[in-house]
Design a protein around this motif. Structure first.
Motif, PDB file in Angstrom:
ATOM      1  N   ALA A   2      25.555  36.239 -45.709  1.00  0.00           N
ATOM      2  CA  ALA A   2      24.568  36.094 -46.789  1.00  0.00           C
ATOM      3  C   ALA A   2      24.137  37.472 -47.281  1.00  0.00           C
ATOM      4  O   ALA A   2      23.980  37.696 -48.482  1.00  0.00           O
ATOM      5  CB  ALA A   2      23.371  35.288 -46.310  1.00  0.00           C
ATOM      6  N   ALA A   3      23.975  38.418 -46.349  1.00  0.00           N
ATOM      7  CA  ALA A   3      23.611  39.784 -46.723  1.00  0.00           C
ATOM      8  C   ALA A   3      24.730  40.440 -47.528  1.00  0.00           C
ATOM      9  O   ALA A   3      24.466  41.136 -48.518  1.00  0.00           O
ATOM     10  CB  ALA A   3      23.307  40.611 -45.474  1.00  0.00           C
ATOM     11  N   LEU A   4      25.982  40.208 -47.125  1.00  0.00           N
ATOM     12  CA  LEU A   4      27.111  40.769 -47.861  1.00  0.00           C
ATOM     13  C   LEU A   4      27.192  40.162 -49.259  1.00  0.00           C
ATOM     14  O   LEU A   4      27.429  40.873 -50.237  1.00  0.00           O
ATOM     15  CB  LEU A   4      28.416  40.532 -47.097  1.00  0.00           C
ATOM     16  CG  LEU A   4      29.672  41.150 -47.702  1.00  0.00           C
ATOM     17  CD1 LEU A   4      29.532  42.659 -47.859  1.00  0.00           C
ATOM     18  CD2 LEU A   4      30.893  40.809 -46.851  1.00  0.00           C
ATOM     19  N   LYS A   5      26.956  38.881 -49.364  1.00  0.00           N
ATOM     20  CA  LYS A   5      26.966  38.216 -50.675  1.00  0.00           C
ATOM     21  C   LYS A   5      25.901  38.818 -51.590  1.00  0.00           C
ATOM     22  O   LYS A   5      26.154  39.079 -52.766  1.00  0.00           O
ATOM     23  CB  LYS A   5      26.739  36.711 -50.495  1.00  0.00           C
ATOM     24  CG  LYS A   5      26.839  35.924 -51.778  1.00  0.00           C
ATOM     25  CD  LYS A   5      26.710  34.433 -51.516  1.00  0.00           C
ATOM     26  CE  LYS A   5      26.870  33.665 -52.804  1.00  0.00           C
ATOM     27  NZ  LYS A   5      26.871  32.221 -52.586  1.00  0.00           N
ATOM     28  N   LYS A   6      24.720  39.074 -51.060  1.00  0.00           N
ATOM     29  CA  LYS A   6      23.646  39.688 -51.845  1.00  0.00           C
ATOM     30  C   LYS A   6      24.017  41.105 -52.267  1.00  0.00           C
ATOM     31  O   LYS A   6      23.726  41.533 -53.380  1.00  0.00           O
ATOM     32  CB  LYS A   6      22.337  39.706 -51.051  1.00  0.00           C
ATOM     33  CG  LYS A   6      21.695  38.355 -50.912  1.00  0.00           C
ATOM     34  CD  LYS A   6      20.437  38.438 -50.079  1.00  0.00           C
ATOM     35  CE  LYS A   6      19.870  37.053 -49.812  1.00  0.00           C
ATOM     36  NZ  LYS A   6      18.720  37.098 -48.910  1.00  0.00           N
ATOM     37  N   LEU A   7      24.675  41.830 -51.376  1.00  0.00           N
ATOM     38  CA  LEU A   7      25.105  43.192 -51.686  1.00  0.00           C
ATOM     39  C   LEU A   7      26.119  43.194 -52.824  1.00  0.00           C
ATOM     40  O   LEU A   7      26.007  43.981 -53.764  1.00  0.00           O
ATOM     41  CB  LEU A   7      25.703  43.848 -50.438  1.00  0.00           C
ATOM     42  CG  LEU A   7      26.257  45.253 -50.621  1.00  0.00           C
ATOM     43  CD1 LEU A   7      25.158  46.225 -51.028  1.00  0.00           C
ATOM     44  CD2 LEU A   7      26.930  45.714 -49.341  1.00  0.00           C
ATOM     45  N   VAL A   8      27.097  42.298 -52.768  1.00  0.00           N
ATOM     46  CA  VAL A   8      28.093  42.210 -53.837  1.00  0.00           C
ATOM     47  C   VAL A   8      27.428  41.864 -55.158  1.00  0.00           C
ATOM     48  O   VAL A   8      27.713  42.469 -56.196  1.00  0.00           O
ATOM     49  CB  VAL A   8      29.195  41.179 -53.483  1.00  0.00           C
ATOM     50  CG1 VAL A   8      30.120  40.932 -54.665  1.00  0.00           C
ATOM     51  CG2 VAL A   8      29.991  41.651 -52.275  1.00  0.00           C
ATOM     52  N   ALA A   9      26.509  40.910 -55.136  1.00  0.00           N
ATOM     53  CA  ALA A   9      25.793  40.531 -56.361  1.00  0.00           C
ATOM     54  C   ALA A   9      25.016  41.717 -56.917  1.00  0.00           C
ATOM     55  O   ALA A   9      24.997  41.942 -58.132  1.00  0.00           O
ATOM     56  CB  ALA A   9      24.852  39.365 -56.082  1.00  0.00           C
ATOM     57  N   ARG A  10      24.412  42.520 -56.049  1.00  0.00           N
ATOM     58  CA  ARG A  10      23.635  43.678 -56.489  1.00  0.00           C
ATOM     59  C   ARG A  10      24.539  44.720 -57.137  1.00  0.00           C
ATOM     60  O   ARG A  10      24.186  45.332 -58.132  1.00  0.00           O
ATOM     61  CB  ARG A  10      22.875  44.275 -55.294  1.00  0.00           C
ATOM     62  CG  ARG A  10      22.147  45.566 -55.607  1.00  0.00           C
ATOM     63  CD  ARG A  10      21.081  45.371 -56.693  1.00  0.00           C
ATOM     64  NE  ARG A  10      20.416  46.612 -56.955  1.00  0.00           N
ATOM     65  CZ  ARG A  10      20.626  47.367 -58.039  1.00  0.00           C
ATOM     66  NH1 ARG A  10      21.491  46.986 -58.958  1.00  0.00           N
ATOM     67  NH2 ARG A  10      19.969  48.475 -58.218  1.00  0.00           N
ATOM     68  N   VAL A  11      25.719  44.940 -56.590  1.00  0.00           N
ATOM     69  CA  VAL A  11      26.660  45.907 -57.169  1.00  0.00           C
ATOM     70  C   VAL A  11      27.044  45.486 -58.587  1.00  0.00           C
ATOM     71  O   VAL A  11      27.108  46.307 -59.492  1.00  0.00           O
ATOM     72  CB  VAL A  11      27.914  46.061 -56.275  1.00  0.00           C
ATOM     73  CG1 VAL A  11      29.018  46.796 -57.000  1.00  0.00           C
ATOM     74  CG2 VAL A  11      27.543  46.776 -54.988  1.00  0.00           C
ATOM     75  N   PHE A  12      27.249  44.197 -58.791  1.00  0.00           N
ATOM     76  CA  PHE A  12      27.639  43.713 -60.118  1.00  0.00           C
ATOM     77  C   PHE A  12      26.493  43.704 -61.103  1.00  0.00           C
ATOM     78  O   PHE A  12      26.707  43.670 -62.294  1.00  0.00           O
ATOM     79  CB  PHE A  12      28.238  42.305 -60.017  1.00  0.00           C
ATOM     80  CG  PHE A  12      29.664  42.349 -59.586  1.00  0.00           C
ATOM     81  CD1 PHE A  12      30.673  42.593 -60.498  1.00  0.00           C
ATOM     82  CD2 PHE A  12      29.993  42.192 -58.269  1.00  0.00           C
ATOM     83  CE1 PHE A  12      31.984  42.660 -60.097  1.00  0.00           C
ATOM     84  CE2 PHE A  12      31.304  42.258 -57.852  1.00  0.00           C
ATOM     85  CZ  PHE A  12      32.299  42.491 -58.767  1.00  0.00           C
ATOM     86  N   ARG A  13      25.281  43.736 -60.617  1.00  0.00           N
ATOM     87  CA  ARG A  13      24.095  43.668 -61.457  1.00  0.00           C
ATOM     88  C   ARG A  13      23.514  45.050 -61.684  1.00  0.00           C
ATOM     89  O   ARG A  13      22.335  45.181 -61.899  1.00  0.00           O
ATOM     90  CB  ARG A  13      23.059  42.845 -60.698  1.00  0.00           C
ATOM     91  CG  ARG A  13      22.380  41.813 -61.411  1.00  0.00           C
ATOM     92  CD  ARG A  13      21.286  41.104 -60.626  1.00  0.00           C
ATOM     93  NE  ARG A  13      20.687  41.711 -59.472  1.00  0.00           N
ATOM     94  CZ  ARG A  13      20.823  41.279 -58.230  1.00  0.00           C
ATOM     95  NH1 ARG A  13      21.573  40.262 -57.965  1.00  0.00           N
ATOM     96  NH2 ARG A  13      20.204  41.877 -57.230  1.00  0.00           N
ATOM     97  N   ARG A  14      24.323  46.085 -61.681  1.00  0.00           N
ATOM     98  CA  ARG A  14      23.830  47.461 -61.710  1.00  0.00           C
ATOM     99  C   ARG A  14      22.688  47.657 -62.679  1.00  0.00           C
ATOM    100  O   ARG A  14      21.607  48.033 -62.303  1.00  0.00           O
ATOM    101  CB  ARG A  14      24.958  48.429 -62.047  1.00  0.00           C
ATOM    102  CG  ARG A  14      25.923  48.562 -60.930  1.00  0.00           C
ATOM    103  CD  ARG A  14      27.030  49.424 -61.329  1.00  0.00           C
ATOM    104  NE  ARG A  14      27.624  48.859 -62.525  1.00  0.00           N
ATOM    105  CZ  ARG A  14      28.602  49.382 -63.201  1.00  0.00           C
ATOM    106  NH1 ARG A  14      29.114  50.500 -62.833  1.00  0.00           N
ATOM    107  NH2 ARG A  14      29.098  48.805 -64.255  1.00  0.00           N
ATOM    108  N   ASP A  15      22.908  47.444 -63.962  1.00  0.00           N
ATOM    109  CA  ASP A  15      21.787  47.578 -64.893  1.00  0.00           C
ATOM    110  C   ASP A  15      21.771  46.450 -65.919  1.00  0.00           C
ATOM    111  O   ASP A  15      20.939  46.421 -66.787  1.00  0.00           O
ATOM    112  CB  ASP A  15      21.790  48.949 -65.584  1.00  0.00           C
ATOM    113  CG  ASP A  15      22.974  49.146 -66.506  1.00  0.00           C
ATOM    114  OD1 ASP A  15      23.704  48.171 -66.786  1.00  0.00           O
ATOM    115  OD2 ASP A  15      23.165  50.278 -66.972  1.00  0.00           O
ATOM    116  N   GLY A  16      22.722  45.515 -65.783  1.00  0.00           N
ATOM    117  CA  GLY A  16      22.738  44.350 -66.647  1.00  0.00           C
ATOM    118  C   GLY A  16      23.226  44.611 -68.063  1.00  0.00           C
ATOM    119  O   GLY A  16      23.137  43.749 -68.916  1.00  0.00           O
ATOM    120  N   SER A  17      23.741  45.783 -68.321  1.00  0.00           N
ATOM    121  CA  SER A  17      24.176  46.092 -69.686  1.00  0.00           C
ATOM    122  C   SER A  17      25.462  45.347 -70.034  1.00  0.00           C
ATOM    123  O   SER A  17      26.221  44.948 -69.166  1.00  0.00           O
ATOM    124  CB  SER A  17      24.407  47.600 -69.843  1.00  0.00           C
ATOM    125  OG  SER A  17      25.545  48.005 -69.130  1.00  0.00           O
ATOM    126  N   ALA A  18      25.698  45.179 -71.321  1.00  0.00           N
ATOM    127  CA  ALA A  18      26.907  44.506 -71.796  1.00  0.00           C
ATOM    128  C   ALA A  18      28.143  45.281 -71.367  1.00  0.00           C
ATOM    129  O   ALA A  18      29.181  44.701 -71.073  1.00  0.00           O
ATOM    130  CB  ALA A  18      26.860  44.357 -73.313  1.00  0.00           C
TER     131      ALA A  18
END
Length: 158
Positions: free
Chosen positions: A77-93
């Motif tokens: 679950a922690a790894l899944k959250k980490l991956v999601a955070r990497v993809f959500r860097r700043d939310g830009s297009a």
């Protein structure tokens, strides 16, 4: 019970912010990695040469087994959250247009596992039980249709 590895090396793309760098190191520590070395890619590389945003090199089988152990019960679950955070860097297009995954690389064999955004929970659960000796070429990715981790290059090689 297998212990999580004590060391990892993170190679970050130039555009990874210091805030994300600190969060990455904290999350890897939360997952049992005590010694973390962080480096950045060279600034003169072109965008076509860099397919990943974060490359984590570590004793991969031990890390995955540690995530699945009782001691790190919520590791996937922690790894899944980490991956999601990497993809959500700043939310830009721009970020969304060029998805660059988090990649785990075995420090001994060089085998890579590509962690893409929005992997199902089942993928992370399978990942902690994955036998890396089944793969020789890689990269290994989760096939959502077949609901399993696979290496197309290994399959093609027979």
């Amino acid at each position: 019970m297998t212990e999580a590895p004590s060391r990892a090396e993170l190679l970050l793309a130039q555009d990874v912010s210091e805030v994300l760098e600190k969060e990455l190191t904290a999350r890897f520590r939360d997952m049992g990695v005590s010694e973390i070395r962080v480096r950045r890619t060279l600034g003169h590389r072109g965008p076509a040469e860099l397919q990943w945003l974060v490359l984590a090199s570590l004793p991969l089988q031990a890390f995955l087994a540690g995530l699945g152990s009782e001691a790190v019960r919520d590791g996937y679950a922690a790894l899944k959250k980490l991956v999601a955070r990497v993809f959500r860097r700043d939310g830009s297009a721009e970020d969304a247009a060029v998805p660059r995954p988090l990649v785990l690389q075995d420090e001994r064999t060089g085998l890579r596992i590509v962690l893409e955004p929005d992997l199902p929970q089942q993928a992370y659960e399978q990942l902690t039980e994955l036998d890396l000796t089944e793969f020789s070429i890689g990269p290994v990715h989760y096939d959502r249709t077949r609901e399993r981790w696979r290496s197309e290059l290994d399959e093609a090689a027979g």
